[in-house]
Scaffold this motif. Structure first.
Motif, PDB file in Angstrom:
ATOM      1  N   VAL A  52       0.948  -1.272  -0.027  1.00  0.00           N
ATOM      2  CA  VAL A  52      -0.105   0.053  -0.167  1.00  0.00           C
ATOM      3  C   VAL A  52       0.928   1.268   0.126  1.00  0.00           C
ATOM      4  N   LEU A  53       0.657   2.212  -0.954  1.00  0.00           N
ATOM      5  CA  LEU A  53       1.322   3.344  -0.961  1.00  0.00           C
ATOM      6  C   LEU A  53       0.696   4.711  -0.566  1.00  0.00           C
ATOM      7  N   ASN A  54       1.338   5.599  -0.280  1.00  0.00           N
ATOM      8  CA  ASN A  54       0.530   6.912   0.118  1.00  0.00           C
ATOM      9  C   ASN A  54      -0.211   7.389  -0.923  1.00  0.00           C
ATOM     10  N   ASN A  55      -0.662   8.636  -0.678  1.00  0.00           N
ATOM     11  CA  ASN A  55      -1.638   9.331  -1.562  1.00  0.00           C
ATOM     12  C   ASN A  55      -0.888   9.361  -3.120  1.00  0.00           C
ATOM     13  N   ASP A  56       0.212  10.041  -2.844  1.00  0.00           N
ATOM     14  CA  ASP A  56       0.835  10.333  -3.962  1.00  0.00           C
ATOM     15  C   ASP A  56       1.871   9.311  -4.535  1.00  0.00           C
ATOM     16  N   ASN A  57       1.825   8.147  -3.796  1.00  0.00           N
ATOM     17  CA  ASN A  57       2.345   6.879  -4.371  1.00  0.00           C
ATOM     18  C   ASN A  57       3.952   7.007  -4.477  1.00  0.00           C
ATOM     19  N   SER A  58       4.368   8.051  -3.634  1.00  0.00           N
ATOM     20  CA  SER A  58       5.892   8.131  -3.405  1.00  0.00           C
ATOM     21  C   SER A  58       6.498   7.164  -2.247  1.00  0.00           C
ATOM     22  N   GLN A  59       5.702   6.898  -1.394  1.00  0.00           N
ATOM     23  CA  GLN A  59       6.176   6.074  -0.334  1.00  0.00           C
ATOM     24  C   GLN A  59       5.481   4.669   0.088  1.00  0.00           C
ATOM     25  N   VAL A  60       5.869   3.736   0.569  1.00  0.00           N
ATOM     26  CA  VAL A  60       5.238   2.549   1.116  1.00  0.00           C
ATOM     27  C   VAL A  60       4.508   3.145   2.487  1.00  0.00           C
ATOM     28  N   HIS A  61       3.039   2.958   2.450  1.00  0.00           N
ATOM     29  CA  HIS A  61       2.487   3.219   3.518  1.00  0.00           C
ATOM     30  C   HIS A  61       2.024   1.851   4.424  1.00  0.00           C
ATOM     31  N   GLY A  62       2.029   0.961   3.982  1.00  0.00           N
ATOM     32  CA  GLY A  62       2.006  -0.519   4.599  1.00  0.00           C
ATOM     33  C   GLY A  62       1.821  -1.582   3.652  1.00  0.00           C
ATOM     34  N   VAL A  63       1.683  -2.774   4.470  1.00  0.00           N
ATOM     35  CA  VAL A  63       1.592  -4.115   3.563  1.00  0.00           C
ATOM     36  C   VAL A  63       0.363  -4.825   3.933  1.00  0.00           C
ATOM     37  N   ILE A  64      -0.375  -5.491   2.961  1.00  0.00           N
ATOM     38  CA  ILE A  64      -1.401  -6.053   3.411  1.00  0.00           C
ATOM     39  C   ILE A  64      -1.364  -7.714   3.077  1.00  0.00           C
ATOM     40  N   ASP A  65      -2.310  -8.528   3.437  1.00  0.00           N
ATOM     41  CA  ASP A  65      -2.335  -9.817   3.081  1.00  0.00           C
ATOM     42  C   ASP A  65      -1.237 -10.683   3.517  1.00  0.00           C
ATOM     43  N   PHE A  66      -1.404 -11.028   4.643  1.00  0.00           N
ATOM     44  CA  PHE A  66      -0.344 -11.774   5.409  1.00  0.00           C
ATOM     45  C   PHE A  66      -0.535 -13.808   5.408  1.00  0.00           C
ATOM     46  N   GLY A  67      -1.665 -14.009   4.267  1.00  0.00           N
ATOM     47  CA  GLY A  67      -1.810 -15.245   4.190  1.00  0.00           C
ATOM     48  C   GLY A  67      -0.776 -16.095   3.914  1.00  0.00           C
ATOM     49  N   ASP A  68       0.376 -15.711   3.387  1.00  0.00           N
ATOM     50  CA  ASP A  68       1.621 -16.554   2.893  1.00  0.00           C
ATOM     51  C   ASP A  68       2.671 -16.353   3.955  1.00  0.00           C
ATOM     52  N   SER A  69       2.648 -15.670   5.010  1.00  0.00           N
ATOM     53  CA  SER A  69       3.492 -15.514   5.841  1.00  0.00           C
ATOM     54  C   SER A  69       3.977 -16.703   6.567  1.00  0.00           C
ATOM     55  N   LEU A  70       5.465 -17.012   6.584  1.00  0.00           N
ATOM     56  CA  LEU A  70       5.636 -18.357   7.180  1.00  0.00           C
ATOM     57  C   LEU A  70       7.229 -17.964   7.685  1.00  0.00           C
ATOM     58  N   HIS A  71       7.618 -18.973   8.552  1.00  0.00           N
ATOM     59  CA  HIS A  71       9.029 -18.893   9.001  1.00  0.00           C
ATOM     60  C   HIS A  71       9.967 -19.534   8.017  1.00  0.00           C
ATOM     61  N   THR A  72      10.974 -18.970   7.358  1.00  0.00           N
ATOM     62  CA  THR A  72      11.705 -19.357   6.186  1.00  0.00           C
ATOM     63  C   THR A  72      13.128 -18.396   6.044  1.00  0.00           C
ATOM     64  N   TRP A  73      13.586 -18.561   4.975  1.00  0.00           N
ATOM     65  CA  TRP A  73      14.898 -17.717   4.798  1.00  0.00           C
ATOM     66  C   TRP A  73      14.521 -16.381   4.694  1.00  0.00           C
ATOM     67  N   ARG A  74      15.041 -15.396   5.294  1.00  0.00           N
ATOM     68  CA  ARG A  74      14.393 -14.072   5.087  1.00  0.00           C
ATOM     69  C   ARG A  74      14.723 -13.655   3.488  1.00  0.00           C
ATOM     70  N   VAL A  75      15.765 -13.891   3.006  1.00  0.00           N
ATOM     71  CA  VAL A  75      16.074 -13.352   1.599  1.00  0.00           C
ATOM     72  C   VAL A  75      14.824 -13.686   0.615  1.00  0.00           C
ATOM     73  N   ASN A  76      13.831 -14.738   0.903  1.00  0.00           N
ATOM     74  CA  ASN A  76      12.604 -14.967   0.135  1.00  0.00           C
ATOM     75  C   ASN A  76      11.874 -13.758   0.068  1.00  0.00           C
ATOM     76  N   ASP A  77      11.655 -12.878   0.964  1.00  0.00           N
ATOM     77  CA  ASP A  77      10.683 -11.689   0.912  1.00  0.00           C
ATOM     78  C   ASP A  77      11.259 -10.806  -0.488  1.00  0.00           C
ATOM     79  N   PRO A  78      12.624 -10.316  -0.391  1.00  0.00           N
ATOM     80  CA  PRO A  78      12.959  -9.514  -1.595  1.00  0.00           C
ATOM     81  C   PRO A  78      13.060 -10.415  -2.919  1.00  0.00           C
ATOM     82  N   ALA A  79      13.317 -11.566  -2.741  1.00  0.00           N
ATOM     83  CA  ALA A  79      13.399 -12.536  -3.891  1.00  0.00           C
ATOM     84  C   ALA A  79      12.016 -12.520  -4.649  1.00  0.00           C
TER      85      ALA A  79
END
Length: 142
Positions: A52-79
């Protein structure tokens, strides 16, 4: 919904899956066996629909949908995010995304990478496998 693939599409997707699988086996798994990849709780589905971005789409305001969250290698998120960006670049190059050019996604790739690294540093083992993991996401999502 599922759609039937033409023979050439099916062959290309199978080749992509096989390449990603080979890279995973040969580059990622040896690092896992050596405990070289840090683990933790990850979102698991960073893509444009879940950021989720702010009103002018210039910054991340938040993240939604945590249905795929899990404990795994941290590098997976940016990958995973890079895998989705790569898919968008290919779609833009082939005209599948009307109104978006390849440069739009290349800029997004650069912005995402800079933003991510400004908050969380990757170590050398993670840097060495991030593109392989991104290819795995792209292969399973294409």
């Amino acid at each position: 919904f599922l759609k039937p693939l033409k023979q050439e599409e099916s062959t290309k997707k199978l080749e992509l899956l096989m390449m990603a699988s080979d890279r995973f086996k040969n580059k990622v798994l040896p690092r896992v066996k050596q405990n070289e990849l840090r683990s933790g709780l990850v979102h698991g589905d960073f893509n444009d629909a879940n950021i989720v971005l702010n009103n002018d789409n210039s910054q991340v305001h938040g993240v939604i949908d945590f249905g795929d969250s899990l404990h795994t290698w941290r590098v997976n998120d940016p990958a995973i995010a890079l895998g989705y960006i790569a898919i968008s670049i290919v779609k833009a190059k082939t005209g599948q995304l009307e109104g978006f050019g390849e440069n739009t996604f290349m800029e997004g790739l650069i912005c995402f990478t800079k933003g991510y690294l400004s908050q969380y540093q990757l170590d050398m083992s993670e840097i060495e496998v991030i593109l392989d993991l991104a290819a795995c996401r792209a292969a399973t999502s294409a």
